[in-house]
Design a protein around this motif. Sequence first.
Motif, PDB file in Angstrom:
ATOM      1  N   VAL A  99      12.370  29.971  42.028  1.00  0.00           N
ATOM      2  CA  VAL A  99      11.172  30.401  41.500  1.00  0.00           C
ATOM      3  C   VAL A  99      11.382  29.732  40.240  1.00  0.00           C
ATOM      4  N   PRO A 100      10.244  29.023  39.932  1.00  0.00           N
ATOM      5  CA  PRO A 100      10.066  28.334  38.558  1.00  0.00           C
ATOM      6  C   PRO A 100      10.270  29.627  37.504  1.00  0.00           C
ATOM      7  N   ALA A 101      10.973  29.433  36.420  1.00  0.00           N
ATOM      8  CA  ALA A 101      10.927  30.397  35.301  1.00  0.00           C
ATOM      9  C   ALA A 101       9.775  30.218  34.690  1.00  0.00           C
ATOM     10  N   PRO A 102       9.092  31.476  34.326  1.00  0.00           N
ATOM     11  CA  PRO A 102       7.736  31.369  33.651  1.00  0.00           C
ATOM     12  C   PRO A 102       7.678  30.940  32.431  1.00  0.00           C
ATOM     13  N   THR A 103       6.811  29.852  32.195  1.00  0.00           N
ATOM     14  CA  THR A 103       6.482  29.082  31.110  1.00  0.00           C
ATOM     15  C   THR A 103       5.956  29.983  29.918  1.00  0.00           C
ATOM     16  N   PRO A 104       6.900  29.854  28.780  1.00  0.00           N
ATOM     17  CA  PRO A 104       6.564  30.683  27.955  1.00  0.00           C
ATOM     18  C   PRO A 104       5.020  30.460  27.248  1.00  0.00           C
ATOM     19  N   VAL A 105       4.085  31.479  27.036  1.00  0.00           N
ATOM     20  CA  VAL A 105       2.914  30.955  26.647  1.00  0.00           C
ATOM     21  C   VAL A 105       2.882  30.904  25.192  1.00  0.00           C
ATOM     22  N   ALA A 106       2.534  29.836  24.809  1.00  0.00           N
ATOM     23  CA  ALA A 106       2.477  29.561  23.322  1.00  0.00           C
ATOM     24  C   ALA A 106       1.386  30.519  22.642  1.00  0.00           C
ATOM     25  N   ALA A 107       1.724  30.950  21.563  1.00  0.00           N
ATOM     26  CA  ALA A 107       0.858  31.977  20.725  1.00  0.00           C
ATOM     27  C   ALA A 107      -0.254  30.965  20.356  1.00  0.00           C
ATOM     28  N   ALA A 108      -1.453  31.471  20.455  1.00  0.00           N
ATOM     29  CA  ALA A 108      -2.730  30.739  20.205  1.00  0.00           C
ATOM     30  C   ALA A 108      -2.825  30.618  18.696  1.00  0.00           C
ATOM     31  N   PRO A 109      -2.835  29.394  17.982  1.00  0.00           N
ATOM     32  CA  PRO A 109      -2.822  29.119  16.822  1.00  0.00           C
ATOM     33  C   PRO A 109      -3.961  29.892  15.992  1.00  0.00           C
ATOM     34  N   ALA A 110      -3.888  30.427  14.829  1.00  0.00           N
ATOM     35  CA  ALA A 110      -4.772  31.045  14.157  1.00  0.00           C
ATOM     36  C   ALA A 110      -5.892  30.339  13.928  1.00  0.00           C
ATOM     37  N   PRO A 111      -7.094  31.105  14.081  1.00  0.00           N
ATOM     38  CA  PRO A 111      -8.436  30.032  13.678  1.00  0.00           C
ATOM     39  C   PRO A 111      -8.141  29.486  12.162  1.00  0.00           C
ATOM     40  N   ALA A 112      -8.599  28.339  12.130  1.00  0.00           N
ATOM     41  CA  ALA A 112      -8.661  27.688  10.602  1.00  0.00           C
ATOM     42  C   ALA A 112      -9.737  28.500   9.802  1.00  0.00           C
ATOM     43  N   ALA A 113      -9.303  28.616   8.442  1.00  0.00           N
ATOM     44  CA  ALA A 113     -10.194  29.406   7.804  1.00  0.00           C
ATOM     45  C   ALA A 113     -11.452  28.381   7.478  1.00  0.00           C
ATOM     46  N   VAL A 114     -12.594  28.969   7.713  1.00  0.00           N
ATOM     47  CA  VAL A 114     -13.966  28.082   7.275  1.00  0.00           C
ATOM     48  C   VAL A 114     -13.924  27.909   5.885  1.00  0.00           C
ATOM     49  N   PRO A 115     -13.926  27.245   5.366  1.00  0.00           N
ATOM     50  CA  PRO A 115     -14.144  26.629   4.080  1.00  0.00           C
ATOM     51  C   PRO A 115     -15.719  27.235   3.406  1.00  0.00           C
ATOM     52  N   ALA A 116     -15.614  28.107   2.495  1.00  0.00           N
ATOM     53  CA  ALA A 116     -16.944  28.175   1.862  1.00  0.00           C
ATOM     54  C   ALA A 116     -17.884  27.057   1.546  1.00  0.00           C
ATOM     55  N   PRO A 117     -19.077  27.234   1.661  1.00  0.00           N
ATOM     56  CA  PRO A 117     -20.036  25.889   1.126  1.00  0.00           C
ATOM     57  C   PRO A 117     -19.792  25.703  -0.276  1.00  0.00           C
ATOM     58  N   ALA A 118     -19.946  24.551  -0.600  1.00  0.00           N
ATOM     59  CA  ALA A 118     -19.864  24.092  -2.005  1.00  0.00           C
ATOM     60  C   ALA A 118     -20.927  24.508  -2.686  1.00  0.00           C
ATOM     61  N   GLN A 119     -20.516  25.081  -4.037  1.00  0.00           N
ATOM     62  CA  GLN A 119     -21.828  25.416  -4.991  1.00  0.00           C
ATOM     63  C   GLN A 119     -21.908  24.535  -6.002  1.00  0.00           C
ATOM     64  N   CYS A 120     -23.039  24.081  -6.379  1.00  0.00           N
ATOM     65  CA  CYS A 120     -23.367  22.999  -7.594  1.00  0.00           C
ATOM     66  C   CYS A 120     -24.304  23.757  -8.482  1.00  0.00           C
ATOM     67  N   VAL A 121     -24.183  23.295  -9.828  1.00  0.00           N
ATOM     68  CA  VAL A 121     -24.767  24.032 -10.891  1.00  0.00           C
ATOM     69  C   VAL A 121     -24.963  22.858 -12.188  1.00  0.00           C
ATOM     70  N   SER A 122     -25.970  23.422 -12.771  1.00  0.00           N
ATOM     71  CA  SER A 122     -26.337  22.392 -13.886  1.00  0.00           C
ATOM     72  C   SER A 122     -26.334  23.368 -15.305  1.00  0.00           C
ATOM     73  N   LEU A 123     -25.500  22.614 -16.070  1.00  0.00           N
ATOM     74  CA  LEU A 123     -25.151  23.489 -17.415  1.00  0.00           C
ATOM     75  C   LEU A 123     -25.855  22.593 -18.565  1.00  0.00           C
ATOM     76  N   SER A 263     -28.869  26.429 -10.884  1.00  0.00           N
ATOM     77  CA  SER A 263     -28.425  26.379  -9.444  1.00  0.00           C
ATOM     78  C   SER A 263     -28.877  24.801  -9.361  1.00  0.00           C
ATOM     79  N   LEU A 264     -28.082  24.099  -8.443  1.00  0.00           N
ATOM     80  CA  LEU A 264     -28.482  22.571  -8.371  1.00  0.00           C
ATOM     81  C   LEU A 264     -28.165  22.222  -6.612  1.00  0.00           C
ATOM     82  N   GLU A 265     -29.227  21.582  -6.111  1.00  0.00           N
ATOM     83  CA  GLU A 265     -28.747  20.903  -4.864  1.00  0.00           C
ATOM     84  C   GLU A 265     -27.628  19.973  -5.024  1.00  0.00           C
ATOM     85  N   CYS A 266     -26.549  20.065  -4.141  1.00  0.00           N
ATOM     86  CA  CYS A 266     -25.369  19.322  -4.071  1.00  0.00           C
ATOM     87  C   CYS A 266     -25.726  18.067  -3.572  1.00  0.00           C
ATOM     88  N   ALA A 267     -26.870  17.621  -2.848  1.00  0.00           N
ATOM     89  CA  ALA A 267     -27.057  16.397  -2.453  1.00  0.00           C
ATOM     90  C   ALA A 267     -27.400  15.483  -3.412  1.00  0.00           C
TER      91      ALA A 267
END
Length: 270
Positions: A99-123, A263-267
């Motif tokens: 009987v094949p030994a059970p393959t260890p289940v690799a731990a699911a990688p933690a979801p990558a943190a979604v970076p916050a949208p960039a904020q642009c400004v006019s001073l 506030s400024l459009e980053c585009a």
Amino acid sequence: MLTRALIVVLVILNIGVALWWVLRGEPVSAPPASSAGVAQLEVLPTTQATPASAASPDAASALQDVTPATAPVAQPPVSTAAPPSAVADTPAPTPAASVPAPTPVAAAPAPAAVPAPAQCVSLGPFADRAAAQAAQSRAGNALRGAKLREVADAGATRYRVLLPPAASREEAQATVKRIVAAGVSDYYIIAQGEDTNAIALGQYRNREGADRRLAALSAAGFKATMVASGGDGSAQWWLDATLADGTDAAVARQRSGAAQQRSLECARLR
């Protein structure tokens, strides 16, 4: 008379004992004990040795008859090993399926943190280019991708967004069809004056509204311009930049020494 009779009896007894001693022969030693199941040879008592060559057939048969009838016959040792054929015919035990030994289940990688949208400004505003550059140096790493922008008519009260005049009315109408297909509304073709066949795309009372309109048109693929009116002709400088991660716009304004933040459009920084 009685005494003479006793003497005669004693003499006779002595003679008899002497004859018995002479005639009895050498004492025969007992044969050694034989193993079980082996026939024993029994010697018959005789007064005269008989030559072996003169032994009669009856004596030979007598010797054979003295073999015990109930003597156990030696049996060959019984082997407990199975015959070769039996061993060959016996199927080898089938090894249990591995009987094949059970393959260890690799731990699911933690979801990558979604970076916050960039904020642009006019001073700003700053009186000249040198003042805007000094403000950029004071802000330091709070700003990224900073750009200096000059506002030619700082005292303007109206801001119009226009597409440059087309070569003909037909060309201007074809541009309008593309604008409608892109989902842009609030437009008209200027019919007279120095901006004939130009396409007006809105008029705003503050610059922020005009800047947002320019950013939306740029994202749709149209190169519009902004025209200020109603001012005194004085110029101002503004510092447009993207805020660093985790930096608040108010903190960036304080570090730069600007009087205002918008506030400024980053585009627009691309």
